[in-house]
Design a protein around this motif. Structure first.
Motif, PDB file in Angstrom:
ATOM      1  N   ASP A   1       0.844  -1.189   0.000  1.00  0.00           N
ATOM      2  CA  ASP A   1       0.000   0.000   0.000  1.00  0.00           C
ATOM      3  C   ASP A   1       0.889   1.252   0.000  1.00  0.00           C
ATOM      4  O   ASP A   1       1.704   1.449   0.889  1.00  0.00           O
ATOM      5  CB  ASP A   1      -0.874  -0.047   1.264  1.00  0.00           C
ATOM      6  N   ARG A   2       0.710   2.127  -0.997  1.00  0.00           N
ATOM      7  CA  ARG A   2       1.588   3.289  -1.122  1.00  0.00           C
ATOM      8  C   ARG A   2       0.971   4.560  -0.569  1.00  0.00           C
ATOM      9  O   ARG A   2       1.606   5.616  -0.585  1.00  0.00           O
ATOM     10  CB  ARG A   2       1.905   3.555  -2.593  1.00  0.00           C
ATOM     11  N   ARG A   3      -0.260   4.520  -0.121  1.00  0.00           N
ATOM     12  CA  ARG A   3      -0.972   5.767   0.144  1.00  0.00           C
ATOM     13  C   ARG A   3      -0.309   6.609   1.217  1.00  0.00           C
ATOM     14  O   ARG A   3      -0.084   7.801   1.047  1.00  0.00           O
ATOM     15  CB  ARG A   3      -2.432   5.476   0.502  1.00  0.00           C
TER      16      ARG A   3
ATOM     17  N   ASP B   1       2.809   8.198  -0.143  1.00  0.00           N
ATOM     18  CA  ASP B   1       2.570   9.329  -1.042  1.00  0.00           C
ATOM     19  C   ASP B   1       2.137  10.567  -0.279  1.00  0.00           C
ATOM     20  O   ASP B   1       2.423  11.687  -0.689  1.00  0.00           O
ATOM     21  CB  ASP B   1       1.517   8.944  -2.091  1.00  0.00           C
ATOM     22  N   THR B   2       1.431  10.347   0.817  1.00  0.00           N
ATOM     23  CA  THR B   2       0.950  11.486   1.599  1.00  0.00           C
ATOM     24  C   THR B   2       2.105  12.268   2.219  1.00  0.00           C
ATOM     25  O   THR B   2       2.099  13.497   2.226  1.00  0.00           O
ATOM     26  CB  THR B   2       0.017  10.997   2.721  1.00  0.00           C
TER      27      THR B   2
END
Lengths: 516, 293, 216
Positions: free
Chosen positions: A164-166, A169-170
């Motif tokens: 999961d990259r979220r 990225d945030t």
């Protein structure tokens, strides 16, 4: 769990009549295609049985099992320590380098380099480094570390990609990519890395032992020697020692103890040979330069040399490698399908499963080399022992993975039992995973044919070993390059088929285990 | 978790540097290292050759050590890479090693090696009988050599096969194998895994005496003409490391080796002087059948 | 026919059912109602274990094999009645007779145009009807179903309920649709927090009272 397998949810544009015709699934068709290819290979493969009196030799072989003995082996525990030390150092340096490379895996060049490094079996790396560094510990370290680093790079990159990259990225803009990576990505994925790395350490132990076959001071050295001499009491003692180490892995191989092991290991593998710069430069400037170039016979000489090598050695080697691989692959699949219920709670009670586990552990921990050796004595020299050895070993590995996967299935309470359950409820549910596992192992099986070449089965490995034995490294390098290219081809073909059939293994943990 | 990662990394770095340090520390006193091709029974090799090392240490006055290798090629490579300075080679491996290390020299050979022989052996089911002429009826059978790099197990038998059958072994036989060593060749023919094989006559006689061979199952069907075989080869640069005349002292030490317990390791009755020229026939043969470019 | 006396059930440390006493005579159409987690599925399981051999079952997750066709999934209801070789043959090449039988059942639940479609390509409602078709294929007298119409629209729900009432003598259905329960069943058992809080014939119950306690 089955909800996962129906991820393939395409928009249903099918007409009424289409739904009324029975269509076999593409997976079914591909499976049969492979079966037909293997059947078509059969007439070209020499599968004859040619022994007359195997019984005396076999009697001695299994007689040795009754009285295993380490007496005649000079330093069995030293060999065991060497095996462990090479495995621990090789795999941990491989994992560290692989971790670095995984961050660069989006670069095409890195991917290509990793694929080619991976395509060459550890044994060949060892043979190459033996020429450069001789018996210096670096030979074993690099022979293990290099291909392992390339594999780690690929699998780590896959784990990173699936994660999961979220969160990352945030915070990336404010925290910077490195900090963001350590805070927002690594914690989630850490367990996957650890699981996979731990699994690879077990593979590393096997590889490290096998490197002894070409002269490193690990268990394989004594094992192959004992085998060649027919000292079966020693063979079994060494094998049992090895099984015990593998089986007890989880008790002594703790992440916390790893740094300690890594610090001790160099003292174990150290010896007093030296690295000579002359040898290294000689290797690159003379040894691997094709003979016609060394004799300045020009390009036409080179072409003639290459065609001769290709037609007399590479081509028969390629043909036999492919024959052996395709037949062994299908037999591997068949064996896996037969054996996986042994450890599945859908078919056997606790006690039965325990026996099944024991059986599969022994089958998959025994190096193919040993299985082939035993079968060679039984049936005489042909491709048959090689096919069976590869299929038993790899079949046991896939059976183990499938069995474990089948244990995660929950059948409805009124599902049938026995063969009906097997055919209607279980196999259709795990067939995807089964094919994915099998296609992952396709390329591995082909790489393993190399080891059997050293036993005298005329795959590419046989010709490479011959070239090395004749100290014709130029020829050996060309043959190794051809082997690597063949392997990259199979790997990408397997990748293509997997993506065409949308085969994926599902949970990261299991997927990790199938990729060696 | 990240600390664990860091700790792993640090210990790995330390350990890698330790390898280079420890290896150079251990090599402080200059030791003469010798090896031998693994042509036969390898058990207790370190013990057997260890006695030879002790003898040489005492006679030469420098530390001498034996390292085992498990292939002919590894012995040659170690010699070439100067990780081994003295080696007990076979005819072919010695020729190869000396081609690769220009100043190296054959200094001594076993008394028996001046007139070495290869025995062709066959499983009883073939019905082949001993004869003085080359047994041409072995054509079409399954055949095993010893190691790929062996003189008595590969080079010489292949030479005579080509000469008498007019074909390369893969074409002359139904199936060709390489057993790995001479003891294994005997075992494989005895078990019928191969119908015919070629083995070193010294190993055959030793195993026969030890009662390991069942002559009802396997027997000698032909003996090759004699040829020169095993020899001690030494690198040319030993004098510059251990002082002038060192090579001559090694040679003398070998020729003076009379203790049967030491000679048994080879197994030879005595060592006699040898030179590179003694092995010209081997080199010619190897070139003729394409084993050396 | 089915009896529970003072039965309890628990999962690890949480209690699922307490002191359940229930008798279900042959021919009854019983609806179990209650909010999620009230213990409906557990009670169904408890009852099922009484006579597992002659009860047709529609589990909440349907229990379908997604990679097999609709035909094969429905045929699975009859596996026990055919010899093994017949079943295996039918797996590889669908046989005429079972195709006909399955087709006739599928036409009842309006799925006959999907006969050989892989289950994975069917919608949720179609899969639910497939599971019901399989239960019908079993050809028994008793049906246990956990939320058999949860994914269906009103028209289909009525159709399925009608079919179930016709085909099975005895029904035990876990439901949360109170209107359907009142319409098709003759007895309502209400569960709340693992206990039976209501057990009445349908006729004596009022929709609004039930909605207050058991509505979702």
């Amino acid at each position: 769990m089955y909800a996962k397998t129906c991820l393939i949810f395409t928009v249903n544009k099918l007409t009424v009549s289409k739904g009324l015709r029975f269509r076999r699934s593409p997976r079914w068709k591909v499976s049969w295609l492979f079966v037909f290819v293997a059947l078509a290979c059969l007439p070209f493969a020499d599968l004859s049985i040619s022994t007359y009196d195997p019984w005396a030799e076999l009697g001695r072989l299994f007689g040795g099992l009754l009285q295993p003995s380490l007496v005649a082996i000079e330093k069995p525990f030293e060999a065991l320590l060497q095996t462990l030390a090479f495995a621990i150092l090789g795999v941990s340096s491989g994992s560290l380098i692989g971790f670095g490379l995984a961050q660069l895996f989006h670069l095409r060049l890195v991917r290509i380099v990793c694929a080619s490094v991976r395509a060459i079996h550890e044994l060949f790396w060892a043979l190459i480094f033996l020429q450069i560094f001789g018996l210096h510990p670096l030979t074993g370290l690099l022979a293990l570390g290099l291909p392992y680093a390339a594999t780690f790079a690929k699998v780590y990159a896959e784990i990173l990609e699936e994660g999961d990259r979220r969160a990352y990225d945030t915070i990336r803009q404010s925290a910077g990519p490195t900090s963001a990576f350590f805070y927002a990505r690594l914690p989630d994925l850490w367990q996957h890395f650890v699981t996979y790395t731990g699994y690879r350490l077990e593979c590393g132990l096997r590889s490290s032992a096998v490197l002894g076959f070409v002269g490193l001071p690990t268990l394989g050295y004594y094992l192959s020697t004992a085998f060649l001499e027919g000292a079966y009491a020693e063979v079994w003692a060494l094998l049992i020692l090895f099984y015990l180490v593998i089986a007890s892995l989880r008790y002594w191989l703790r992440p916390k103890l790893l740094p300690l092991y890594i610090l001790i290991a160099p003292f174990i593998i150290a010896n007093d040979s030296e690295i000579s710069v002359d040898n290294i430069s000689r290797f690159f400037t003379q040894d691997i330069v094709p003979l016609p170039l060394r004799n300045s016979e020009g390009l036409s000489g080179l072409w003639q040399w290459f065609t001769e090598l290709f037609l007399t050695e590479a081509l028969p080697g390629i043909i036999n490698t492919l024959l052996l691989t395709q037949i062994a692959l299908v037999l591997t699949g068949l064996i896996a399908l037969i054996w996986f219920p042994l450890i599945s709670r859908l078919f056997f009670e606790r006690f039965g499963r325990l026996l099944g586990h024991l059986f599969l552990v022994i089958m998959r921990s025994t190096p193919e080399y040993i299985l082939a050796f035993i079968l060679l004595t039984l049936w005489g020299p042909s491709m048959l022992p090689a096919v069976i050895a590869l299929a038993l070993h790899n079949g046991a590995i896939i059976a183990h993975l499938m069995g474990r996967y089948s244990n995660t299935l929950s059948l409805r309470v009124d599902a049938t039992a026995g063969m009906n359950r097997y055919a209607y409820e279980v196999v259709p549910r795990i067939y995807n995973q089964f094919l994915a596992f099998l296609f992952y192992r396709w390329e591995i099986i082909q790489r393993e044919t190399a080891i059997l070449g050293i036993l005298g089965i005329t795959t590419l490995g046989f010709y490479i070993d011959s070239a090395i034995q004749d100290i014709r490294l130029d020829r050996a390098m060309v043959l190794i390059a051809i082997t690597a290219a063949l392997n990259v081809c199979i790997d990408s073909l397997s990748h293509y088929i997997r993506s065409k059939l949308r085969l994926s293994i599902g949970s990261q943990q299991i997927s990790a285990e199938s990729r060696r | 978790m990240t600390t664990l990662l860091r700790r792993l990394g640090i210990s790995l770095l330390i350990s890698l540097s330790l390898i280079s340090v420890s290896t150079s520390v251990f090599s402080a006193p200059k030791t003469l290292v010798f090896s031998a091709i693994p042509d036969q029974n390898q058990s207790q090799l370190v013990q057997r050759f260890g006695k030879v090392a002790d003898y040489l240490t005492k006679t030469l006055g420098v530390p001498v050590k034996y390292v085992p290798v498990n292939s002919y090629a590894a012995a040659i490579t170690a010699f070439r890479n100067n990780q081994v300075q003295l080696a007990w080679f076979g005819g072919l491996s010695g020729v190869r090693a000396r081609l690769l290390v220009p100043d190296s020299e054959a200094i001594a050979q076993g008394f028996e090696d001046t007139q070495f022989e290869t025995y062709f052996i066959a499983h009883h089911s073939t019905g082949l009988k001993p004869s003085d002429n080359f047994p041409e009826s072995i054509a079409g059978k399954s055949f095993t050599f010893g190691s790929k790099g062996s003189t008595s197990g590969r080079l010489m038998p292949e030479f005579y096969i080509r000469e008498h059958l007019g074909k390369a072994p893969d074409e002359a036989f139904n199936l060709v194998g390489f057993s790995g060593n001479h003891s294994r060749t005997i075992a494989l023919v005895q078990s019928g895994a191969y119908q015919v094989g070629a083995t070193n006559y010294k190993v055959w006689e030793k195993e026969l005496a030890a009662g390991k061979i069942d002559t009802d199952k396997v027997s000698v069907i032909w003996k090759t003409p004699t040829y020169p075989d095993y020899q001690w080869t030494v690198r040319g640069d030993v004098d510059s490391v251990w002082g002038d005349g060192f090579k001559a002292r090694i040679k003398q030490a070998l020729l003076d080796m009379k203790d049967p317990a030491l000679l048994d390791a080879f197994p030879r009755s005595a060592f006699v002087s040898a030179s590179n020229d003694d092995y010209q026939p081997i080199l010619d043969t190897a070139k003729e059948i394409g084993l050396i470019d | 026919m089915l009896h529970l006396v003072s039965a309890n059930a628990s999962y690890e440390d949480s209690i699922a059912l307490t002191d359940i006493t229930l008798h279900i005579p042959v021919g009854q159409k019983l609806a179990l109602i209650g909010r999620s987690g009230a213990g409906k599925s557990t009670l169904l399981k408890l009852l099922y274990d009484q006579r597992p051999t002659d009860i047709a079952l529609v589990p909440q997750d349907y229990g379908l094999v997604t990679s097999l066709s609709l035909f094969h999934n429905v045929y699975m209801g009859q596996l026990g009645r055919h010899p093994l070789w017949y079943n295996l043959l039918n797996l590889i090449k669908p046989l005429k007779k079972p195709v006909g039988e399955v087709q006739s059942i599928l036409s009842v639940v309006q799925l006959s145009d999907k006969l050989f479609e892989p289950i994975g390509q069917l919608s949720g409602g179609q899969q639910q009807r497939a599971a019901i078709a399989r239960a019908i294929m079993q050809n028994g007298d008793i049906l246990f179903a956990d939320e058999p119409v949860s994914s269906l629209d009103e028209q289909q729900s009525n159709l399925v309920m009608k079919v179930l009432c016709q085909r099975f003598e005895t029904l035990v259905l876990a439901m949360h649709d109170i209107d359907l329960a009142l319409k098709y069943c003759d007895r309502i058992v209400g569960l709340d927090n693992g206990r039976i809080t209501i057990d009445e014939p349908t006729g004596s119950l009022v929709r609004k009272d039930l909605l207050d306690i058991y509505g979702e």
